[in-house]
Design a protein around this motif. Structure first.
Motif, short mmCIF file in Angstrom:
data_model
loop_
_atom_site.label_atom_id
_atom_site.label_comp_id
_atom_site.label_asym_id
_atom_site.label_seq_id
_atom_site.Cartn_x
_atom_site.Cartn_y
_atom_site.Cartn_z
N TRP A 66 0.61 -1.32 0.08
CA TRP A 66 0.14 0.10 0.21
C TRP A 66 0.89 1.22 0.13
CZ3 TRP A 66 -1.19 3.85 4.24
CH2 TRP A 66 -2.00 4.62 4.00
N ILE A 97 2.73 1.66 -3.22
CA ILE A 97 1.85 2.44 -4.41
C ILE A 97 1.52 3.66 -4.39
CG2 ILE A 97 -0.12 1.88 -5.33
CD1 ILE A 97 2.14 -0.02 -6.80
N LYS A 98 1.38 3.88 -2.93
CA LYS A 98 0.64 5.74 -2.88
C LYS A 98 1.56 6.22 -2.83
CE LYS A 98 -0.46 7.68 1.64
NZ LYS A 98 -1.33 8.51 1.34
N SER A 141 1.21 10.99 -2.86
CA SER A 141 0.15 10.49 -1.98
C SER A 141 -1.54 11.54 -2.67
CB SER A 141 0.10 11.42 -0.78
OG SER A 141 -1.05 10.40 -0.21
N VAL A 175 -1.54 9.68 -6.29
CA VAL A 175 -2.59 8.41 -6.23
C VAL A 175 -3.83 8.25 -5.60
CG1 VAL A 175 -2.53 5.71 -5.27
CG2 VAL A 175 0.10 7.68 -6.20
N LYS A 176 -4.15 9.36 -4.34
CA LYS A 176 -5.71 9.31 -3.80
C LYS A 176 -6.80 8.77 -4.42
CE LYS A 176 -8.44 11.71 -0.56
NZ LYS A 176 -7.91 13.21 0.54
N THR A 230 -7.18 6.58 -6.56
CA THR A 230 -7.06 6.01 -7.91
C THR A 230 -6.30 4.58 -7.44
OG1 THR A 230 -5.37 6.76 -8.59
CG2 THR A 230 -7.77 7.20 -9.76
N TRP A 231 -5.40 3.94 -6.50
CA TRP A 231 -4.92 3.33 -5.66
C TRP A 231 -5.15 1.29 -6.66
CZ3 TRP A 231 -3.89 -1.38 -3.88
CH2 TRP A 231 -2.54 -1.59 -3.06
N TRP A 232 -6.02 1.24 -6.22
CA TRP A 232 -5.95 -0.26 -7.32
C TRP A 232 -5.71 -0.25 -8.62
CZ3 TRP A 232 -5.82 -4.64 -4.92
CH2 TRP A 232 -6.26 -4.22 -3.52
N PHE A 242 -2.36 0.33 -8.87
CA PHE A 242 -1.33 -0.96 -8.48
C PHE A 242 -1.52 -1.92 -9.60
CE2 PHE A 242 -2.66 -5.16 -7.06
CZ PHE A 242 -0.95 -5.53 -6.03
N GLN A 245 -1.95 10.92 -14.15
CA GLN A 245 -2.92 11.59 -13.26
C GLN A 245 -2.50 12.81 -13.25
OE1 GLN A 245 -4.56 8.16 -12.63
NE2 GLN A 245 -4.28 9.50 -10.30
#
Length: 405
Positions: A265, A268-269, A292, A295-296, A298-300, A303, A380
């Motif tokens: 976690w 990726i963050k 951070s 990525v907030k 859209t983490w999955w 990943f 992003q």
């Protein structure tokens, strides 16, 4: 706008409810013209500059933000709001470089990484080839002289202290070689990031230009990498220590199982911190905060793309390295008997063939891994901050972001 790929740290994203470049005490001017979202500026402010005289940024600014430049609303760039004018049946997005200037799909990110390596191979391949060759030469020598002293025996009467000393010496040498390899990888990543930033605009970059642009941020990139590595070590130690101190194997195993998902976690963050640091010319901690924020939510997705890229590059590397390694052990390591007693892996012929395979694999794989990370960062920022507008202006695309496409 100059042709430098450096990106200044942007201000508030559109979701913060402010127009970039406006004073803090000045309200956002109302939108004008029919069909425009209240969160978007009038279309007249999005006109691209004349191609023969693009605007020059102030010192310290780049693609990230210019005074009075809008980000294009919460949906980024030319897309406006759902159901807005031109939302359906729009012409293809502008593509001055290796990617279209719009939110990217998985295939477009992978294709952009490969297309950059293929189109700009004169800049990409020399960097990765030199770095991979230096790293592998050091690795081969370290394996030869470290592993040769590591006796492989099943004799129960063998000297345990001597074996432990041999293992310690070998591990120290291999760790040193690994550190040098990681340092070489950082240099390559820094230079490749600058090449990819130009490739997005359709511009070429030489090796010397990439080095000149990456060098000012290189020490910060090393610091960022060491900080993340230290954080990972402390994470595992903190979760394993209770079980070790209490001599409870079950608690220690539970700590390991808890550490891996938490590590994934956090990894990726902060996975976009490296391109944020290099392209926004920011500091270590600011780049971590930027990653951070990007990525907030859209983490999955990030990943999944990162994991798929890792799987693909691992398969490619295995296809190249393992056949040469096996041939080297059989041909130069004494065959099955050499593999059984451990001498095959330290034979010069086997090490050299394995090193050649690793050089070829790293030369191909390294640009793909770096490219996917950079393009994820660009994607992003397009989605959250309308970076496609600034990229279009930098690439000289006319009338980008207007209702006409």
């Amino acid at each position: 706008m100059n042709d430098s790929p450096g990106w200044a740290t942007p201000g508030s994203s559109p979701s913060d409810g402010e127009r970039p470049g406006a004073p803090a005490d000045q309200p956002t001017p109302p939108a004008s013209g029919p069909g425009w979202s209240a969160e978007q500026p009038p279309p007249g402010q999005w006109q691209s500059p004349a191609p023969q005289a693009p605007p020059q940024p102030q010192p310290g600014q780049g693609w990230g933000q210019q005074p009075g430049t809008p980000y294009g609303g919460p949906y980024g760039g030319q897309y406006g709001h759902p159901g807005g004018p031109g939302q359906w049946g729009k012409p293809p997005a502008a593509k001055p470089g290796v990617i279209p200037l719009r939110p990217l799909g998985l295939g477009e990110i992978l294709d952009g990484a490969v297309a950059t390596m293929r189109t700009h191979w004169r800049s990409v391949l020399p960097i990765t080839l030199v770095v991979a060759t230096v790293v592998q030469v050091i690795s081969v020598v370290a394996q030869k002289y470290a592993m040769s002293d590591l006796a492989v025996t099943t004799d129960p009467d063998a000297d345990i202290d001597a074996s432990l000393n041999s293992i310690g010496t070998s591990m120290a040498v291999l760790l040193g070689a690994g550190f040098i390899g990681a340092l070489g990888g950082l240099v390559a990543t820094a230079m490749l990031t600058m090449i990819y930033s130009r490739a997005v605009l359709g511009q070429t970059s030489t090796v010397s230009t990439a080095w000149r642009e990456a060098r000012p941020q290189l020490l910060r990139l090393i610091g960022l990498t060491l900080l993340m590595a230290l954080g990972a070590i402390l994470l595992f130690v903190a979760l394993l220590l209770p079980g070790i101190l209490l001599q409870n194997p079950g608690l220690a195993i539970a700590g390991v199982f808890a550490a891996f998902p938490l590590f994934a976690w956090l990894w990726i963050k902060f996975s976009l911190a490296s391109p944020a640091l290099m392209l926004e010319k920011s500091t270590v901690f600011k780049s971590l905060a930027r990653s951070s924020k990007l990525v907030k939510g859209t983490w999955w997705r990030i990943f999944g793309i990162t994991a798929l890229t890792t799987i693909i590059t691992s398969i490619v590397s295995a296809i190249i390295v393992w056949p040469l390694t096996i041939v080297g052990m059989v041909a130069f390591g004494g065959g099955l008997s050499g593999i059984e007693d451990g001498t095959a892996s330290t034979a010069w012929g086997a090490l050299i063939l394995s090193g050649i395979g690793a050089i070829i694999a790293q030369t191909i794989v390294m640009p793909i891994q770096s490219g996917v990370t950079v393009l994820l960062y660009v994607d992003q920022r397009i989605r959250r901050e309308g970076l496609d507008l600034e990229l279009a202006r930098a690439a000289g695309v006319e009338n980008y972001g207007t209702t006409g496409g």
